[in-house]
Design an enzyme around this catalytic site. Structure first.
Site, PDB file in Angstrom:
ATOM      1  N   VAL A  93       0.807  -1.226   0.000  1.00 26.17           N
ATOM      2  CA  VAL A  93       0.000   0.000   0.000  1.00 26.17           C
ATOM      3  C   VAL A  93       0.841   1.279   0.000  1.00 26.17           C
ATOM      4  O   VAL A  93       0.311   2.359  -0.219  1.00 26.17           O
ATOM      5  CB  VAL A  93      -1.013   0.050   1.178  1.00 26.17           C
ATOM      6  N   TYR A 143       5.835   7.420  13.702  1.00 20.36           N
ATOM      7  CA  TYR A 143       4.610   6.633  13.939  1.00 20.36           C
ATOM      8  C   TYR A 143       3.536   7.506  14.588  1.00 20.36           C
ATOM      9  O   TYR A 143       2.384   7.517  14.162  1.00 20.36           O
ATOM     10  CB  TYR A 143       4.953   5.439  14.825  1.00 20.36           C
ATOM     11  N   SER A 185      -4.305   4.532  16.511  1.00 20.75           N
ATOM     12  CA  SER A 185      -3.586   3.998  17.673  1.00 20.75           C
ATOM     13  C   SER A 185      -3.831   4.932  18.857  1.00 20.75           C
ATOM     14  O   SER A 185      -4.196   6.100  18.667  1.00 20.75           O
ATOM     15  CB  SER A 185      -2.088   3.961  17.367  1.00 20.75           C
ATOM     16  N   ASN A 219      -6.291  -0.648   7.487  1.00 19.07           N
ATOM     17  CA  ASN A 219      -5.647  -1.205   8.686  1.00 19.07           C
ATOM     18  C   ASN A 219      -4.135  -1.373   8.549  1.00 19.07           C
ATOM     19  O   ASN A 219      -3.422  -1.309   9.550  1.00 19.07           O
ATOM     20  CB  ASN A 219      -6.298  -2.561   9.001  1.00 19.07           C
ATOM     21  N   SER A 226       2.122   9.928  12.112  1.00 13.72           N
ATOM     22  CA  SER A 226       1.255   9.258  11.122  1.00 13.72           C
ATOM     23  C   SER A 226      -0.103   8.950  11.734  1.00 13.72           C
ATOM     24  O   SER A 226      -1.139   9.100  11.086  1.00 13.72           O
ATOM     25  CB  SER A 226       1.919   7.970  10.599  1.00 13.72           C
ATOM     26  N   LYS A 227      -0.121   8.559  12.993  1.00  7.90           N
ATOM     27  CA  LYS A 227      -1.386   8.130  13.600  1.00  7.90           C
ATOM     28  C   LYS A 227      -2.279   9.318  13.945  1.00  7.90           C
ATOM     29  O   LYS A 227      -3.492   9.234  13.781  1.00  7.90           O
ATOM     30  CB  LYS A 227      -1.119   7.248  14.823  1.00  7.90           C
TER      31      LYS A 227
HETATM   32  P1  NDP Z   1       0.900  -6.833  12.238  1.00  4.55           P
HETATM   33  O1  NDP Z   1       2.330  -6.547  11.978  1.00  4.55           O
HETATM   34  O2  NDP Z   1       0.524  -8.114  12.890  1.00  4.55           O
HETATM   35  O3  NDP Z   1       0.067  -6.681  10.891  1.00  4.55           O
HETATM   36  C1  NDP Z   1       0.304  -5.595  10.041  1.00  4.55           C
HETATM   37  C2  NDP Z   1      -0.429  -5.827   8.742  1.00  4.55           C
HETATM   38  O4  NDP Z   1      -0.195  -4.698   7.904  1.00  4.55           O
HETATM   39  C3  NDP Z   1       0.069  -7.058   8.010  1.00  4.55           C
HETATM   40  O5  NDP Z   1      -1.029  -7.709   7.410  1.00  4.55           O
HETATM   41  C4  NDP Z   1       0.976  -6.465   6.953  1.00  4.55           C
HETATM   42  O6  NDP Z   1       0.994  -7.218   5.761  1.00  4.55           O
HETATM   43  C5  NDP Z   1       0.284  -5.159   6.660  1.00  4.55           C
HETATM   44  N1  NDP Z   1       1.176  -4.208   6.028  1.00  4.55           N
HETATM   45  C6  NDP Z   1       2.209  -3.532   6.577  1.00  4.55           C
HETATM   46  N2  NDP Z   1       2.795  -2.774   5.654  1.00  4.55           N
HETATM   47  C7  NDP Z   1       2.102  -2.968   4.504  1.00  4.55           C
HETATM   48  C8  NDP Z   1       2.221  -2.460   3.183  1.00  4.55           C
HETATM   49  N3  NDP Z   1       3.173  -1.584   2.861  1.00  4.55           N
HETATM   50  N4  NDP Z   1       1.343  -2.879   2.246  1.00  4.55           N
HETATM   51  C9  NDP Z   1       0.366  -3.771   2.559  1.00  4.55           C
HETATM   52  N5  NDP Z   1       0.211  -4.289   3.781  1.00  4.55           N
HETATM   53  C10 NDP Z   1       1.079  -3.891   4.732  1.00  4.55           C
HETATM   54  O7  NDP Z   1       0.390  -5.597  13.116  1.00  4.55           O
HETATM   55  P2  NDP Z   1      -1.047  -5.172  13.723  1.00  4.55           P
HETATM   56  O8  NDP Z   1      -2.089  -6.120  13.341  1.00  4.55           O
HETATM   57  O9  NDP Z   1      -0.801  -4.851  15.126  1.00  4.55           O
HETATM   58  O10 NDP Z   1      -1.241  -3.788  12.934  1.00  4.55           O
HETATM   59  C11 NDP Z   1      -2.444  -3.422  12.288  1.00  4.55           C
HETATM   60  C12 NDP Z   1      -2.710  -1.947  12.544  1.00  4.55           C
HETATM   61  O11 NDP Z   1      -2.957  -1.762  13.942  1.00  4.55           O
HETATM   62  C13 NDP Z   1      -1.547  -1.021  12.198  1.00  4.55           C
HETATM   63  O12 NDP Z   1      -2.037   0.123  11.521  1.00  4.55           O
HETATM   64  C14 NDP Z   1      -0.981  -0.635  13.566  1.00  4.55           C
HETATM   65  O13 NDP Z   1      -0.345   0.615  13.551  1.00  4.55           O
HETATM   66  C15 NDP Z   1      -2.255  -0.627  14.386  1.00  4.55           C
HETATM   67  N6  NDP Z   1      -2.026  -0.702  15.836  1.00  4.55           N
HETATM   68  C16 NDP Z   1      -1.449  -1.800  16.399  1.00  4.55           C
HETATM   69  C17 NDP Z   1      -1.190  -1.835  17.759  1.00  4.55           C
HETATM   70  C18 NDP Z   1      -0.503  -2.989  18.420  1.00  4.55           C
HETATM   71  O14 NDP Z   1      -0.110  -2.862  19.597  1.00  4.55           O
HETATM   72  N7  NDP Z   1      -0.352  -4.137  17.767  1.00  4.55           N
HETATM   73  C19 NDP Z   1      -1.562  -0.698  18.627  1.00  4.55           C
HETATM   74  C20 NDP Z   1      -2.185   0.390  17.928  1.00  4.55           C
HETATM   75  C21 NDP Z   1      -2.402   0.379  16.585  1.00  4.55           C
HETATM   76  P3  NDP Z   1       2.217  -8.196   5.300  1.00  4.55           P
HETATM   77  O15 NDP Z   1       2.713  -8.872   6.524  1.00  4.55           O
HETATM   78  O16 NDP Z   1       1.546  -9.132   4.344  1.00  4.55           O
HETATM   79  O17 NDP Z   1       3.204  -7.322   4.677  1.00  4.55           O
END
Ligand code: NDP
Length: 255
Positions: free
Chosen positions: A63, A153, A140, A89, A156-157
């Site tokens: 993305v 970060y 976040s 997400n 961005s958030k």
């Molecule tokens: P994960 O690392 O488990 O998952 C992140 C997801 O984002 C993966 O599916 C990854 O895909 C995808 N992703 C990252 N970069 C890209 C890219 N350039 N293009 C397409 N897909 C991308 O983390 P989370 O589930 O925790 O994160 C999801 C959201 O939640 C994020 O926006 C994060 O900032 C937010 N968040 C998370 C918190 C936490 O403590 N975990 C707290 C607050 C917010 P792939 O692996 O296939 O590249």
């Protein structure tokens, strides 16, 4: 809640919060388009969804690349000819303060966490207007509170929160809602992918017991519940909200 016949596009659905959200929408009957970069992980999540609902369509892509976002959007329209819910997400975290960050880090984090949301939402809005659909962005607690050491970060958030509110106001008259969720520490792959080794991560989770009023970090499932709620008709009078899903962390002050 019922998403039968509703088309839902989720970015970052190959792991963590996005994957849990995909399974939840699948259980509620949605027609899903799942994005991520890792095709193998995406297929595994798609299979999980298919075991409880309809087989999702997969759109692999980065993305942070404009051409990929265009392709993900074209894939979605080609497959289902409409969109009801957009879940922005996908996200990454990187550590860096003003003393040791770089413009490369700024661009990586901002392009993935904010610019991509701007672009994909811009492309999707004409269809959301037609369907009177809605948008849920994943921000976040860092979007509503300030923490040192993750500067790009944080910026961005808070951008995601402001984007959500502005878009909510711009589209309200057309019947399109836009909201975001603001998770606290949630057990996923995010932090380890952002550079924490296993030992540091375990300490971080332990520390989360004192930084979250409810005394623990959250689960991807708990965040997914909030996302699905905001996307559903149960939230029909809610737009422009930043919904903290953080065990009370946003309300705390150190003392
Ligand atoms: P994960 O690392 O488990 O998952 C992140 C997801 O984002 C993966 O599916 C990854 O895909 C995808 N992703 C990252 N970069 C890209 C890219 N350039 N293009 C397409 N897909 C991308 O983390 P989370 O589930 O925790 O994160 C999801 C959201 O939640 C994020 O926006 C994060 O900032 C937010 N968040 C998370 C918190 C936490 O403590 N975990 C707290 C607050 C917010 P792939 O692996 O296939 O590249």
């Amino acid at each position: 809640m019922n998403f039968a016949g509703k088309v839902v596009l989720i970015t970052g659905a190959s792991s963590g919060i996005g994957a849990a959200t995909a399974v939840k929408f699948a259980k509620l009957g949605a027609l899903l388009v799942l994005n991520g970069r890792n095709a193998e992980n995406l297929s595994a999540v798609a299979n999980q969804c298919a075991s409880v609902g309809k087989q999702p369509h997969i759109s692999v892509g980065d993305v942070s690349k404009e051409s990929d976002v265009e392709r993900i959007w074209e894939d979605t329209l080609k497959k289902y000819h409409k969109l009801d819910v957009l879940v922005n997400n996908a996200g990454i975290i990187e550590t860096g303060s003003i003393e040791n960050t770089s413009m490369e880090q700024y661009d990586r984090v901002m392009n993935t966490n904010l610019r991509a949301i701007y672009q994909l939402t811009m492309l999707a809005v004409p269809e959301l207007v037609k369907s009177k659909g809605n948008i849920v962005n994943v921000s976040s607690v860092n979007g509503i509170r300030s923490f040192p050491g993750v500067l790009a970060y944080n910026i961005s958030k808070i951008g995601v929160d402001q984007f959500t509110r502005c878009v909510a106001l711009e589209l309200a008259a057309k019947g399109v809602r836009a909201n975001c969720v603001n998770p606290g520490v949630t057990i996923t792959n995010l932090h380890k992918r952002g550079g924490m080794d296993e030992e540091t991560y375990q300490k971080f989770l332990e520390h989360s017991k004192s930084t979250h009023a409810l005394g623990r970090p959250g689960s991807a499932d708990e965040v997914a519940n909030a996302i699905v709620f905001l996307a559903s008709d149960l939230a029909s009078f809610t737009t422009g909200i930043s919904l903290a899903v953080d065990g009370g962390r946003h309300a705390m002050c150190p003392r």
